[in-house]
Design a protein around this motif. Structure first.
Motif, PDB file in Angstrom:
ATOM      1  N   VAL A   9       0.840  -1.204   0.000  1.00 15.49           N
ATOM      2  CA  VAL A   9       0.000   0.000   0.000  1.00 15.49           C
ATOM      3  C   VAL A   9       0.872   1.249   0.000  1.00 15.49           C
ATOM      4  N   GLU A  10       1.909   1.245   0.833  1.00 21.41           N
ATOM      5  CA  GLU A  10       2.817   2.400   0.876  1.00 21.41           C
ATOM      6  C   GLU A  10       3.466   2.628  -0.489  1.00 21.41           C
ATOM      7  N   GLY A  11       3.880   1.519  -1.128  1.00 23.68           N
ATOM      8  CA  GLY A  11       4.500   1.629  -2.450  1.00 23.68           C
ATOM      9  C   GLY A  11       3.538   2.164  -3.489  1.00 23.68           C
ATOM     10  N   ALA A  12       2.267   1.745  -3.411  1.00 24.65           N
ATOM     11  CA  ALA A  12       1.271   2.213  -4.373  1.00 24.65           C
ATOM     12  C   ALA A  12       1.032   3.706  -4.230  1.00 24.65           C
ATOM     13  N   ILE A  13       0.940   4.185  -2.989  1.00 29.80           N
ATOM     14  CA  ILE A  13       0.709   5.619  -2.760  1.00 29.80           C
ATOM     15  C   ILE A  13       1.922   6.428  -3.198  1.00 29.80           C
ATOM     16  N   GLU A  14       3.108   5.902  -2.886  1.00 29.74           N
ATOM     17  CA  GLU A  14       4.325   6.625  -3.272  1.00 29.74           C
ATOM     18  C   GLU A  14       4.454   6.724  -4.784  1.00 29.74           C
TER      19      GLU A  14
END
Length: 493
Positions: free
Chosen positions: A42-47
């Motif tokens: 999820v963090e990677g997708a937002i970044e």
């Protein structure tokens, strides 16, 4: 969820988590954990979705040194045209690449040599146009041949531009060729990086060097100066009246206008008062065109357009209303959309149209420009000044859509209603659902949706259409990425 906008209300405010504030991000991640998503994913997708405009890397050098091969190596696929024959034309000159988790755009200047003007002139023109758009440059030299007079000319151009340069000594296929690469220290551009673009040897080390000099974000920071001029790229195929339009909005003859297509050679940035505001217009008419150099001139015009669009916030795309919408018009529209810029369609020479032509033009717009039906449209005449007053409101509307952000709570309420009323079609006995989402960035609006299964392209287009109906987003492309939840208990590789 706490959807409060930050106190300054600024669209330029930089968050660590894309466009999400700390409180909103924390609550969003809590929701993601409850739904069974991997937190790192999820963090990677937002970044990935939350980035602003990407930094631009130009790849320059004389013909046949392997520029397009190197570009293909950078982007990880064979997309840039690779051919020894001069006169190779392409639809695109910019590509998106990623290395070591960082994304950037690559401007490829390979594949065309204008023999009639001479190699030096053509290489200099390509390099000049590409460097204009770039935050950093990769200068490719054939290590087997060594530095030529043309290479020296490009070096002088690079020094004058003052952009960071990484020197790529290409065609070093083994240790024996590294001695040849060492001779390129004499160019005075620092360490030559021995590379074989064809086989991939040394490209990783060279890209590491690129990341050291490439800024995290473009040098051009949009709208940071309070009341500062917004940048407008005036683009379109040759002879649609770009220079005439610029002169009309400026109220004086600032740019040479000639009936011959492509009379604008150098970029012309003009500060213009219009609608009570100051705007920076860029005239992008391209290079002089000769009939027997048609292919090359189009290629140069593509470089010029790409350079202008990369530096702009809004692309005003000028089309000749008296002629059929051409493939070249559609390519220019696609270039602006892929660059993620706000878009205004301006149909010039409207005063010359009769009722029949207007009828057929409306049908053409529906069929040929349906992909940008969301773009504001103005019908103008650069010759008479007709409807010029409508240009500024259209630009402001596009900018407003470009900078719009929907708070996460409001977005998820919208998605919940949408999924309930119009669920995804059942495929293979399963019905994937959009579980939740967030808008991770603006300029243009970028959404990340999290789903229980694969979401078909048709349903994604449906979501985009409904987003526009609900929240506006007029005049801006929308990027939607979907992350699918892994099966619970599945091991990540």
């Amino acid at each position: 969820m706490n959807d409060d906008i930050q106190p300054d209300g600024s669209a330029e405010h930089e968050y660590e988590h894309g466009a999400l504030g700390d409180a909103e991000y924390a609550e969003f991640m809590e929701l993601a954990a409850v739904e069974g998503f991997d937190i790192e994913d999820v963090e990677g997708a937002i970044e990935a979705a939350g980035h602003g405009p990407l930094p631009v890397l130009a790849v320059v050098g004389r013909p046949n040194v392997g520029k397009s091969t190197l570009v293909n190596r950078m982007i990880g696929r064979r997309e840039a045209v690779v051919e020894d024959r001069p006169g190779v034309t392409r639809d695109r000159v910019t590509y998106e690449a990623e290395w070591a988790g960082r994304r950037f755009k690559v401007v490829d200047t390979g594949g065309w040599e204008q023999d009639v003007l001479g190699i030096d002139a053509s290489v200099a023109a390509q390099a000049e146009y590409a460097i204009e758009a770039a935050d950093a440059v990769v200068f490719v030299v054939d290590a087997k041949v060594g530095a030529t007079d043309t290479d020296e000319a490009v070096v002088r151009l690079l020094r004058k531009a003052g952009k960071p340069v990484v020197l790529c000594a290409n065609k070093v296929d083994g240790p024996s060729g590294e001695a040849d690469a060492a001779y390129l220290w004499n160019l005075g551009l620092g360490e030559p990086h021995p590379v074989s673009a064809l086989h991939g040897r040394g490209t990783g080390d060279m890209l590491d060097a690129v990341l050291e000099v490439l800024p995290d974000a473009p040098e051009q920071s949009f709208g940071t100066a309070i009341g500062g001029p917004r940048r407008i790229a005036l683009i379109g195929r040759p002879n649609v009246g770009k220079s005439s339009l610029l002169n009309k909005v400026a109220g004086e003859e600032r740019v040479v206008v000639n009936e011959l297509a492509g009379t604008t050679r150098d970029p012309v940035d003009e500060m213009i008062e219009l609608g009570g505001k100051t705007w920076k217009f860029v005239d992008t008419a391209g290079i002089r065109k000769r009939v027997h150099l048609q292919q090359g001139a189009d290629y140069y015009a593509s470089l010029r357009t790409a350079a202008a669009v990369e530096k702009a916030e809004v692309a005003v795309i000028l089309l000749d209303a008296s002629e059929n919408i051409s493939v070249q018009d559609q390519r220019i529209v696609t270039m602006a959309v892929e660059a993620g810029r706000a878009i205004v369609l301006a149909f010039n020479k409207w005063d010359t149209l009769d009722e029949e032509r207007r009828y057929y033009l409306e049908r053409e717009i529906e069929t040929e420009l349906g992909q940008v039906a969301w773009a504001p449209r103005v019908n103008v005449s650069a010759r008479t000044g007709r409807h010029m007053e409508k240009l500024v409101p259209a630009i402001e509307t596009a900018l407003a859509g470009w900078e719009t952000r929907v708070p996460t709570g409001r977005l998820n309420a919208f998605l919940g209603e949408l999924v309930s009323a119009h669920p995804h079609p059942i495929r293979g006995g399963k019905q994937p659902r959009i579980l939740f989402g967030t808008q991770a960035g603006t300029k243009p609006p970028r959404f990340v949706l999290f789903a229980s299964g694969f979401i078909e392209a048709g349903y994604r287009r449906f979501i985009e259409r409904r987003l526009r109906e609900e929240f506006g987003f007029q005049g801006t492309p929308i990027h939607i990425s979907v992350r699918v939840r892994e099966k619970r208990g599945a091991k990540k590789k």
